[in-house]
Design a protein around this motif. Structure first.
Motif, PDB file in Angstrom:
ATOM      1  N   UNK A  24       0.823  -1.217   0.000  1.00 45.17           N
ATOM      2  CA  UNK A  24       0.000   0.000   0.000  1.00 45.17           C
ATOM      3  C   UNK A  24       0.859   1.270   0.000  1.00 45.17           C
ATOM      4  N   UNK A  25       1.630   1.439  -1.058  1.00 37.77           N
ATOM      5  CA  UNK A  25       2.496   2.611  -1.205  1.00 37.77           C
ATOM      6  C   UNK A  25       1.701   3.901  -1.054  1.00 37.77           C
ATOM      7  N   UNK A  26       0.494   3.905  -1.582  1.00 36.35           N
ATOM      8  CA  UNK A  26      -0.354   5.093  -1.564  1.00 36.35           C
ATOM      9  C   UNK A  26      -0.773   5.502  -0.168  1.00 36.35           C
ATOM     10  N   UNK A  27      -0.703   4.595   0.806  1.00 32.07           N
ATOM     11  CA  UNK A  27      -1.147   4.880   2.165  1.00 32.07           C
ATOM     12  C   UNK A  27      -0.100   5.621   2.979  1.00 32.07           C
ATOM     13  N   UNK A  28       1.065   5.897   2.384  1.00 31.21           N
ATOM     14  CA  UNK A  28       2.114   6.607   3.097  1.00 31.21           C
ATOM     15  C   UNK A  28       3.066   5.653   3.786  1.00 31.21           C
ATOM     16  N   UNK A  29       3.738   6.141   4.805  1.00 34.62           N
ATOM     17  CA  UNK A  29       4.697   5.309   5.511  1.00 34.62           C
ATOM     18  C   UNK A  29       6.115   5.542   5.025  1.00 34.62           C
ATOM     19  N   UNK A  30       6.974   4.576   5.273  1.00 32.64           N
ATOM     20  CA  UNK A  30       8.379   4.712   4.923  1.00 32.64           C
ATOM     21  C   UNK A  30       8.946   3.352   4.562  1.00 32.64           C
ATOM     22  N   UNK A  31      10.272   3.285   4.405  1.00 36.36           N
ATOM     23  CA  UNK A  31      10.893   2.013   4.042  1.00 36.36           C
ATOM     24  C   UNK A  31      10.643   0.943   5.100  1.00 36.36           C
ATOM     25  N   UNK A  32      10.779   1.323   6.350  1.00 30.02           N
ATOM     26  CA  UNK A  32      10.611   0.341   7.406  1.00 30.02           C
ATOM     27  C   UNK A  32       9.201  -0.210   7.428  1.00 30.02           C
ATOM     28  N   UNK A  33       8.222   0.625   7.140  1.00 29.00           N
ATOM     29  CA  UNK A  33       6.842   0.160   7.101  1.00 29.00           C
ATOM     30  C   UNK A  33       6.649  -0.908   6.026  1.00 29.00           C
ATOM     31  N   UNK A  34       7.217  -0.673   4.842  1.00 24.35           N
ATOM     32  CA  UNK A  34       7.120  -1.679   3.782  1.00 24.35           C
ATOM     33  C   UNK A  34       7.813  -2.967   4.189  1.00 24.35           C
ATOM     34  N   UNK A  35       8.963  -2.820   4.807  1.00 21.12           N
ATOM     35  CA  UNK A  35       9.709  -4.002   5.254  1.00 21.12           C
ATOM     36  C   UNK A  35       8.920  -4.759   6.317  1.00 21.12           C
ATOM     37  N   UNK A  36       8.281  -4.023   7.211  1.00 20.09           N
ATOM     38  CA  UNK A  36       7.456  -4.657   8.234  1.00 20.09           C
ATOM     39  C   UNK A  36       6.289  -5.428   7.622  1.00 20.09           C
ATOM     40  N   UNK A  37       5.687  -4.866   6.558  1.00 18.20           N
ATOM     41  CA  UNK A  37       4.582  -5.555   5.893  1.00 18.20           C
ATOM     42  C   UNK A  37       5.026  -6.929   5.390  1.00 18.20           C
ATOM     43  N   UNK A  38       6.180  -6.970   4.750  1.00 12.40           N
ATOM     44  CA  UNK A  38       6.656  -8.241   4.205  1.00 12.40           C
ATOM     45  C   UNK A  38       7.010  -9.215   5.322  1.00 12.40           C
ATOM     46  N   UNK A  39       7.568  -8.694   6.399  1.00 12.45           N
ATOM     47  CA  UNK A  39       7.900  -9.547   7.528  1.00 12.45           C
ATOM     48  C   UNK A  39       6.647 -10.118   8.172  1.00 12.45           C
ATOM     49  N   UNK A  40       5.580  -9.319   8.217  1.00 12.77           N
ATOM     50  CA  UNK A  40       4.313  -9.832   8.757  1.00 12.77           C
ATOM     51  C   UNK A  40       3.814 -11.003   7.920  1.00 12.77           C
ATOM     52  N   UNK A  41       3.975 -10.892   6.584  1.00 11.46           N
ATOM     53  CA  UNK A  41       3.587 -11.996   5.721  1.00 11.46           C
ATOM     54  C   UNK A  41       4.390 -13.255   6.000  1.00 11.46           C
ATOM     55  N   UNK A  42       5.701 -13.099   6.192  1.00  9.24           N
ATOM     56  CA  UNK A  42       6.531 -14.269   6.480  1.00  9.24           C
ATOM     57  C   UNK A  42       6.189 -14.858   7.855  1.00  9.24           C
ATOM     58  N   UNK A  43       5.900 -14.001   8.821  1.00  6.12           N
ATOM     59  CA  UNK A  43       5.503 -14.506  10.134  1.00  6.12           C
ATOM     60  C   UNK A  43       4.192 -15.286  10.049  1.00  6.12           C
ATOM     61  N   UNK A  44       3.299 -14.806   9.210  1.00  5.34           N
ATOM     62  CA  UNK A  44       2.045 -15.532   9.033  1.00  5.34           C
ATOM     63  C   UNK A  44       2.312 -16.930   8.481  1.00  5.34           C
ATOM     64  N   UNK A  45       3.187 -17.036   7.470  1.00  3.82           N
ATOM     65  CA  UNK A  45       3.496 -18.345   6.900  1.00  3.82           C
ATOM     66  C   UNK A  45       4.159 -19.256   7.929  1.00  3.82           C
ATOM     67  N   UNK A  46       4.897 -18.656   8.860  1.00  5.83           N
ATOM     68  CA  UNK A  46       5.559 -19.467   9.884  1.00  5.83           C
ATOM     69  C   UNK A  46       4.558 -20.157  10.799  1.00  5.83           C
ATOM     70  N   UNK A  47       3.362 -19.608  10.926  1.00  6.31           N
ATOM     71  CA  UNK A  47       2.387 -20.194  11.833  1.00  6.31           C
ATOM     72  C   UNK A  47       1.260 -20.913  11.099  1.00  6.31           C
TER      73      UNK A  47
END
Length: 465
Positions: free
Chosen positions: A166-189
């Protein structure tokens, strides 16, 4: 830094548009999938199913869920999840989606952008937007569109997780990185995911997200394979490229302005995390945002496809990354003939990659399927009629200029795997990968290889022109 997706070839494989049903933002009324099928939270990711539906295609049905993923202390991440349908555990592909506009989250920012529709709009959801800020492009998507892109993997009984940056929603690099990490954490469980067979795919800004998803992945779900198209891999070098290299290459003032306006929204997000230009601003920190960091953190082998006339993310980024860890980062360069004129070359990901977009998707999707598929599994890899042959004709022209094209033969060799069947829907052809590759090579180089001899030939490299 937008790039084509695999939607086109997924729909080619399908032959018809998929349909989806039961999409809703009211989890209580979602009857397509029971709440017991949403994974629990053993590792700090709160998963809320806020909608769902099903993909109906090729006489089959694949349920999906629309999810909110919440890691404590971070903004929410949103994802569309297709659980594997087979009993036990199955391979899964995570697709990074940095730009796709979604309207089902219940957040005001998504409703605002959805009401604006497709096109250029003020980047006014980003906190550092102000007078003189450049607009950004907004492209709405739907669960049906994402389903079409996922189909090529679903057809092979993989799970698919599309994670929205969601680039359009604002944020920064860390926010994008956090989004991807949340996806990987989801797959871990997720109990039905084979955690030893996870792949990640992304292009351009999504390529950066794919690389960093692998870098930050929990140890239990380190991806087995990644594919990145034109990825941004070094942010300090990217700032230097735009601010200093582009002006040294481009003398046309209008074209220089075009570059600055294009990158302005990206720089706001980059500087919000790193502190500013690494050359002119004191106190900046790019230590977690460069090639050295990726080499240190990424354990996943990546195939990286990049055009050598990419004017958005210069190919030198990939060359540097591959030189630092050639055992981990394997490049395929889409090279251009002739002399480049930087004053007339538009800011994009390169003319040869654009002309051969279907080939890039065939090779990228094929690479994922081959690395994740079962040993005896038939792998149906889509391609566009005539696309591979046209690309190889360009490769032969490069050979005649004494250019280094040694990176091509290994990609063709993959398609000759005995599991591969190449599929082209518009002409209705299905043929073994080895026979397909032999026919393309023979047509371009005038050779006479067969499906029985092409593998040995390609192991020695491409034919001479």
């Amino acid at each position: 830094m937008r790039l084509f997706s695999s939607t086109l070839l997924s729909l080619v494989l399908l032959g018809t548009l998929p349909t989806a049903c039961c999409s809703t933002t009211d989890s209580a009324s979602n009857s397509c999938q029971g709440p017991g099928q949403t994974p629990t939270d053993p590792g700090g990711v709160q998963v809320t199913r806020i909608g769902g539906g099903e993909l109906n295609a090729a006489g089959q049905t694949w349920p999906y869920q629309l999810l909110r993923l919440e890691v404590p202390g971070r903004a929410a991440t949103y994802a569309q999840w297709f659980p594997p349908r087979k009993p036990g555990v199955s391979p899964t592909v995570m697709i990074t989606k940095p730009y796709d506009g979604i309207s089902w989250t219940g957040e005001a920012v998504d409703a605002k952008w959805a009401s604006r529709g497709n096109g250029l709009h003020p980047d006014d959801s980003e906190p550092h937007h102000g007078p003189g800020s450049s607009p950004i492009a907004f492209t709405p998507t739907t669960p049906e569109i994402i389903s079409g892109e996922a189909f090529v993997y679903l057809f092979h009984d993989f799970g698919v997780l599309a994670v929205f940056g969601r680039f359009y929603a604002g944020g920064d690099l860390q926010n994008d990185r956090d989004d991807m990490n949340a996806g990987m954490r989801f797959l871990a469980q997720a109990s039905n995911v084979d955690t030893t067979r996870i792949g990640v795919f992304g292009g351009s800004w999504g390529g950066y997200e794919a690389l960093y998803a692998a870098a930050d992945a929990p140890a239990t779900v380190t991806p087995r394979v990644g594919v990145a198209l034109s990825p941004l891999s070094d942010f300090a070098q990217e700032v230097d490229y735009v601010n200093r290299i582009v002006p040294s290459r481009v003398s046309d003032p209008a074209m220089r302005t075009r570059y600055q306006q294009f990158f302005e929204p990206y720089f706001r997000r980059i500087f919000a995390t790193t502190g500013g230009d690494p050359v002119t601003t004191s106190g900046t920190d790019y230590s977690r945002w460069d090639a050295a960091h990726l080499v240190d953190q990424v354990q996943t082998p990546f195939l990286i496809l990049h055009d050598d006339w990419d004017t958005l993310i210069p190919v030198e980024h990939t060359r540097a990354l591959a030189s630092l860890a050639p055992q981990r980062f394997t490049p395929l360069y889409f090279q251009n003939t002739g002399a480049v004129n930087w004053n007339t070359l538009a800011p994009d990901h390169g003319p040869t990659l654009a002309a051969n977009g279907s080939v890039a998707i065939t090779l990228g999707v094929g690479h994922l399927l081959l690395k994740l598929g079962a040993a005896e599994q038939t792998l149906l890899i889509p391609h566009a009629d005539g696309g591979v042959r046209a690309w190889l004709q360009g490769v032969r022209a490069l050979q005649q200029q004494d250019r280094d094209v040694r990176d091509v033969a290994p990609r063709l060799l993959e398609l000759t795997d005995p599991r591969v069947q190449m599929f082209e829907a518009t002409v209705g052809s299905v043929q073994p990968g080895a026979a397909f590759v032999a026919a393309q090579v023979n047509a371009v180089w005038g050779t006479s290889f067969t499906d029985a001899t092409i593998r040995a030939a390609l192991e020695a490299g491409l034919p001479t022109p």
